[in-house]
Design an enzyme around this catalytic site. Sequence first.
Site, PDB file in Angstrom:
ATOM      1  N   THR A  31       0.864  -1.181   0.000  1.00  0.00           N
ATOM      2  CA  THR A  31       0.000   0.000   0.000  1.00  0.00           C
ATOM      3  C   THR A  31       0.891   1.218   0.000  1.00  0.00           C
ATOM      4  OG1 THR A  31      -0.012   0.257   2.396  1.00  0.00           O
ATOM      5  CG2 THR A  31      -1.697  -1.149   1.460  1.00  0.00           C
ATOM      6  N   GLU A  77      -5.593  -4.186   1.112  1.00  0.00           N
ATOM      7  CA  GLU A  77      -5.720  -5.237   2.127  1.00  0.00           C
ATOM      8  C   GLU A  77      -6.879  -6.190   1.847  1.00  0.00           C
ATOM      9  OE1 GLU A  77      -5.338  -2.077   2.512  1.00  0.00           O
ATOM     10  OE2 GLU A  77      -3.980  -1.554   4.147  1.00  0.00           O
ATOM     11  N   LYS A 131     -13.180  16.706  12.819  1.00  0.00           N
ATOM     12  CA  LYS A 131     -13.881  16.611  14.093  1.00  0.00           C
ATOM     13  C   LYS A 131     -14.075  18.013  14.634  1.00  0.00           C
ATOM     14  CE  LYS A 131     -12.253  11.966  14.867  1.00  0.00           C
ATOM     15  NZ  LYS A 131     -11.355  11.049  15.561  1.00  0.00           N
ATOM     16  N   TRP A 147     -18.767  14.869  13.761  1.00  0.00           N
ATOM     17  CA  TRP A 147     -17.906  14.435  12.671  1.00  0.00           C
ATOM     18  C   TRP A 147     -18.402  15.066  11.368  1.00  0.00           C
ATOM     19  CZ3 TRP A 147     -16.777   8.451  13.259  1.00  0.00           C
ATOM     20  CH2 TRP A 147     -16.017   8.258  14.428  1.00  0.00           C
TER      21      TRP A 147
END
Lengths: 550, 550
Positions: A180, A325, A435, A440
């Site tokens: 990655t 992944e 935040k 959020w």
Amino acid sequence: MMAYDLTLQAVLERALRLYSKKEIISRDFSGIFRYTYGDFYKRTLRLANVLQDLGITKGDRVGTLAWNNHRHLELYFAIPISGAVLHTLNLRLGPEQLVYIINHAEDKVIFVDKDLLPLLQSIRDQLPTVEQIIVMSDTLEIPPCGLANPLSYEALLAGARETFSYPDLSEWDPAAMCYTTATTGSPKGVVYTHRALVLHCLAACLPDCLNLHEADRVLPFVPMFHVNAWGIPFACTWLGATQVFPGARPQAEDICRLIEDHKVTLAAGVPTIWMATYPLWESGKYDPSSLREIVNGGSAASVSMIRNYREKLGVPILHAYGMTETTPVVLVSRPKSTMENLSLEEKYQLSAKQGLLVPGLEMKVVGEDGREIPWDGKTMGELLLRGPWIAKEYYKDPVRSQDSFTEGWLRTGDIVTVDSEGYVGIADRSKDLIKSGGEWISSLDLENTIMDHPAVLEAAVIAIPHPKWDERPLACVVLKQDYEGLVEAQDILDFLRGKAPKLWIPDQVEFIEAIPRTSVGKFYKAALRARFAEAASALQTSEAPLRAKA
Amino acid sequence: MMAYDLTLQAVLERALRLYSKKEIISRDFSGIFRYTYGDFYKRTLRLANVLQDLGITKGDRVGTLAWNNHRHLELYFAIPISGAVLHTLNLRLGPEQLVYIINHAEDKVIFVDKDLLPLLQSIRDQLPTVEQIIVMSDTLEIPPCGLANPLSYEALLAGARETFSYPDLSEWDPAAMCYTTATTGSPKGVVYTHRALVLHCLAACLPDCLNLHEADRVLPFVPMFHVNAWGIPFACTWLGATQVFPGARPQAEDICRLIEDHKVTLAAGVPTIWMATYPLWESGKYDPSSLREIVNGGSAASVSMIRNYREKLGVPILHAYGMTETTPVVLVSRPKSTMENLSLEEKYQLSAKQGLLVPGLEMKVVGEDGREIPWDGKTMGELLLRGPWIAKEYYKDPVRSQDSFTEGWLRTGDIVTVDSEGYVGIADRSKDLIKSGGEWISSLDLENTIMDHPAVLEAAVIAIPHPKWDERPLACVVLKQDYEGLVEAQDILDFLRGKAPKLWIPDQVEFIEAIPRTSVGKFYKAALRARFAEAASALQTSEAPLRAKA
């Protein structure tokens, strides 16, 4: 039932047995190259013998630094069927990261496309495990490159035997690996087993997922160095679908031409390319009508892009979600049959979500307290995954593995919502989430809303520190050429009014020339955060969070 | 990659999570019953608790003597997710064979549909391992049956908890079992692992196989006691497709009505049913237009049936091939995209073959010398299979296992040809093959050719001993009602001239009232051979093998 191992050997054999006359088309250095699966098979077995002669044995890592072309497809099979591990090297990595991943994987041999030789040559003396470099070209010649004893791919193949005895493999043996491109720290390696690749193929090809048929003619724009080009080369070979490879440095015009010339039915790639091809198709310069669908992944396609493709070009965009992944396909967004009554606009909104979990995987979405969030389409939480094609660790990286793999689940780092029908929508990467005042704010949602503005080409929203609200959003906007200088920050803020919650409206809008991107085409927000750090510190004196007119 | 086990637990969970509002429709004893996957899930968990309360533990065999209905679907999941083994009992077996398989499997509990109670009651005292009998009905009442302490399915469910903790299962754990209806000797048991059922689902649902979508509305006419109804109940649940169950003793009219009323898109069954439904659709009495496809298996559909369905009803028939030992889907016959130029007639001929090997399996076809035959569409050999959903043995039957499972392959006992494109055509069961003058004659090919005769309803060809030619074919022909008495043996033989090789033309044609069938609807040729043994011995004096006019 038989203890029969799921391996890529059987995938390759089926292509020969049933589809030997079907075609693979490759944009090679000197033009279009075409051959059959029958010829591909023979060359792949020759290549397997070459690997054996080079001393590659079970478990050895073999690097590939190559574009999407037929030789890369041969490597995709020859390496795993020999028991070795296909390590696809991201050719867009900087030299330092490339050195890191080759050394971390301990690649024994590297196959390199001839035009990428300078990149490899520049780091050659830092690669102690690499014993041999094989140069891929459409001739036997190797360009002058300053390397000691490079070998010619085509010369090796010409001299190799055409029969090959498959070694016994377990489905748990590693077949491939990919790193990655972490935006901070060194890249992290993921190893794919034969079992994972085979199961991923089966699930990803299902009618409700990619719906891949033998009759399809598939162009993977997504690089073969990036999560096995989403598994497409394996799946197409298994099903006998025609493959069309775009070769070195493909530009939007190349893609449009290949799709038109070779009647491509399914193309797959990141939104950047579909933004670039759109005007070429919209203007009538090229014909996209052979496409039954475009698979979009890597980043989200905006509602406006999905709408334009559908209404102006007649081409549906299918959203798929995954990561290195996860092999990668995890979510696919097709409306359920029970959603026929949705309006067109509601369907576009649905298509812009990442979609439904594919059969075979399990997911849960948890809040900061670790408990599952309600499926209300609003509450955000982190997406956790498990299943037979989900990584269990990073390669030789126990410390960072601990952060991402907990109690049998992969923590994706993606902050999502799930609606009552089970459709997952990515709200943000956890590190990009804003935040603010205990709430959020999804940078992605804000970006999509901003990109609906007719003057906006692209937008990226980042968090900037704020003394009272902890963080506040800052929008970086790229205008379409025709609108440059004609649109002001206030216009963007006014546009957002009513479309986003008040708290979400950015404190600041900055017009920039382009959004910086990572080597795989994703927004590189860390660079933006660094660039606007000054703006941020200036803003820390401000008290007013909302600048849009009330 | 994670060591994640493939089990039916995840299949069930996906149905709840994503498709809880979708429907299951069941022709129950007192009428049509409908409920959602959400309700199905709750009842299935209740049932799992009932099993636990009945003392069923991991590995225990649980018998089901039931029709295709929603309670049987609940058993399909509740038994395997509890770690027990779903043993579907063939309700068409004679009492002796039923006793054999229940005792051989050592079933601990049997779930029985109320109308099948007399069958079970008649053998109850011969079933020492069976501790409890649960009667399934749409009421709480149990009909008087002479059994000691039968329990009511609905009463047990009503009293059970709705939450259930899944036991840990390995993908190698047995999930289900089914006995083949051997025409000689006792039935042979095949055990299906969770892994095999899950992998079979994935492969069978692929676009080039059954092409199963969430949007499908599927009616399995194939009994749920017969190789898991070809895996359809598992696959439909996984994908959230609507399921329509035809219930007890479904007749052709029931099937036509269910398909029309519930807009069934995919129906699956043996050719007998499609022969019976055809006139109902052809006459316009029922509407088959919701069907996108019919899956035919068990026995071959004739070219004329395939042609009639396509041309008169607009419904394609998809040939699939499998057997109890193969979970079952192995071959599916769809034309390749490269076959577009075939004439309609050639496409029908192709559709009448069993088709291409599905992804995930391996096959080889060997002659009497054990060597692979050429893929020329003519040479015959026995089909051998291996793969993750192919049995490795018969349950507790080492002697007969030895005959059928050799060197890691299943010997199917089917004699086939393979054409250059890889399409497999079944020529015969090895025991039905006619060996005449050193050549092999396919009874199946002969039957199909005879059935193309406009007067013929059905035909079965058997081998009869012959002093010079070893064996010669005898054709048993059933005429359509309108033609009875109007067609002679010579007409049939003349019809065959030019359509079959000279050596193949039968020595004798016998007109009979019906072809005897096995409990799963296949031609029962052993009965015909016994019936015509006399004719055979009479013929042994003849010298002339060919009776058709030259």
